[in-house]
Design a protein around this motif. Structure first.
Motif, PDB file in Angstrom:
ATOM      1  N   ASP A 102     -31.581 -17.086  17.364  1.00 25.71           N
ATOM      2  CA  ASP A 102     -31.734 -15.750  16.765  1.00 25.71           C
ATOM      3  C   ASP A 102     -32.595 -14.843  17.642  1.00 25.71           C
ATOM      4  N   LEU A 105     -30.552 -13.821  20.539  1.00 30.50           N
ATOM      5  CA  LEU A 105     -29.499 -12.934  20.046  1.00 30.50           C
ATOM      6  C   LEU A 105     -30.038 -11.510  19.915  1.00 30.50           C
ATOM      7  N   LYS A 106     -31.270 -11.387  19.423  1.00 32.97           N
ATOM      8  CA  LYS A 106     -31.898 -10.075  19.260  1.00 32.97           C
ATOM      9  C   LYS A 106     -32.077  -9.401  20.623  1.00 32.97           C
ATOM     10  N   THR A 109     -28.696  -8.254  21.905  1.00 35.51           N
ATOM     11  CA  THR A 109     -28.271  -7.054  21.177  1.00 35.51           C
ATOM     12  C   THR A 109     -28.900  -5.813  21.812  1.00 35.51           C
ATOM     13  N   ASN A 110     -30.202  -5.882  22.084  1.00 35.07           N
ATOM     14  CA  ASN A 110     -30.889  -4.747  22.717  1.00 35.07           C
ATOM     15  C   ASN A 110     -30.328  -4.460  24.108  1.00 35.07           C
ATOM     16  N   LEU A 112     -27.289  -5.024  25.235  1.00 37.72           N
ATOM     17  CA  LEU A 112     -25.969  -4.410  25.101  1.00 37.72           C
ATOM     18  C   LEU A 112     -26.081  -2.965  24.611  1.00 37.72           C
ATOM     19  N   LYS A 113     -27.023  -2.703  23.718  1.00 42.74           N
ATOM     20  CA  LYS A 113     -27.214  -1.332  23.208  1.00 42.74           C
ATOM     21  C   LYS A 113     -27.635  -0.384  24.321  1.00 42.74           C
ATOM     22  N   SER A 143     -21.153 -15.147  21.131  1.00 45.36           N
ATOM     23  CA  SER A 143     -20.266 -14.001  21.374  1.00 45.36           C
ATOM     24  C   SER A 143     -19.749 -13.404  20.069  1.00 45.36           C
ATOM     25  N   LEU A 146     -22.339 -11.190  18.534  1.00 49.11           N
ATOM     26  CA  LEU A 146     -22.517  -9.936  19.276  1.00 49.11           C
ATOM     27  C   LEU A 146     -21.243  -9.088  19.335  1.00 49.11           C
ATOM     28  N   GLU A 148     -20.007  -6.947  17.505  1.00 53.16           N
ATOM     29  CA  GLU A 148     -20.189  -5.548  17.102  1.00 53.16           C
ATOM     30  C   GLU A 148     -20.736  -4.712  18.261  1.00 53.16           C
ATOM     31  N   TYR A 149     -21.519  -5.317  19.139  1.00 48.33           N
ATOM     32  CA  TYR A 149     -22.209  -4.591  20.211  1.00 48.33           C
ATOM     33  C   TYR A 149     -21.565  -4.752  21.584  1.00 48.33           C
ATOM     34  N   PRO A 169     -20.951  -4.250  27.289  1.00 55.42           N
ATOM     35  CA  PRO A 169     -21.258  -3.419  26.138  1.00 55.42           C
ATOM     36  C   PRO A 169     -20.001  -2.761  25.572  1.00 55.42           C
TER      37      PRO A 169
END
Length: 176
Positions: A102, A105-106, A109-110, A112-113, A143, A146, A148-149, A169
């Motif tokens: 997790d 994963l966080k 996420t950042n 990819l954003k 994958s 993620l 969504e991102y 991304p």
């Protein structure tokens, strides 16, 4: 010391007999090269060949130093707009627990954003190579979490002791 060669032909360096003339305060049209040079000189400007491959070549009546400055400025803008691809790496072990998963994963996420690609890999140390299916499951779960991102760019692939995926991304929701 070598003097850098000029990228454009100006004034007497232009060899064409006729040129298509353009510029401010100039009537556009095809004229004899000597007439074009005289028109440029009368305004205290230079005759610059801007399209040498055209028939006849296109020449512009302009202040050459100002013209070179504008061209450099355009090149800088193009270079600044070019996007640089950054790849961030995230490492897992085949026995990574949920909390670490997790946490990573966080971070992904950042990444990819902010528009970076993410290269996630499971590194098999020693005899853990026998748990290949755990690596595949871990990367697939990663994958999917993620999706969504970012979109999966490369399926899980084993190279030596590393099983790797690459996520790019996802395009922005409002962008076309």
């Amino acid at each position: 010391m070598r003097i850098p060669e000029e990228p454009y032909k100006i004034n007497e360096r232009i060899t064409a007999k006729e040129v298509r003339l353009v510029g401010e305060n100039i009537e556009p049209g095809i004229v004899d090269i000597n007439t074009a040079r005289a028109m440029a000189k009368a305004q205290g400007l230079d005759l610059v060949e801007i399209a040498p491959t055209a028939v006849p070549p296109v020449c512009k009546v302009v202040d050459y130093s100002k013209f070179k400055y504008e061209q450099k400025k355009k090149q800088k803008e193009i270079k600044a707009k070019a996007q640089k691809v950054v790849i961030k790496e995230i490492r897992f072990g085949p026995n990574t627990d949920d909390h670490d998963f997790d946490f990573k994963l966080k971070h992904a996420t950042n990444f990819l954003k902010e528009g970076s690609k993410v290269k996630a890999y499971v590194h098999f140390v020693g005899r853990t190579i026998v748990f290949k299916e755990r690596g595949v499951n871990l990367l697939k779960k990663f994958s999917e979490a993620l999706s969504e991102y970012g979109k999966l760019e490369m399926e899980p692939k084993l190279e030596g002791k590393r099983m790797t995926i690459i996520l790019a991304p996802a395009p922005a929701k409002g962008a076309k």
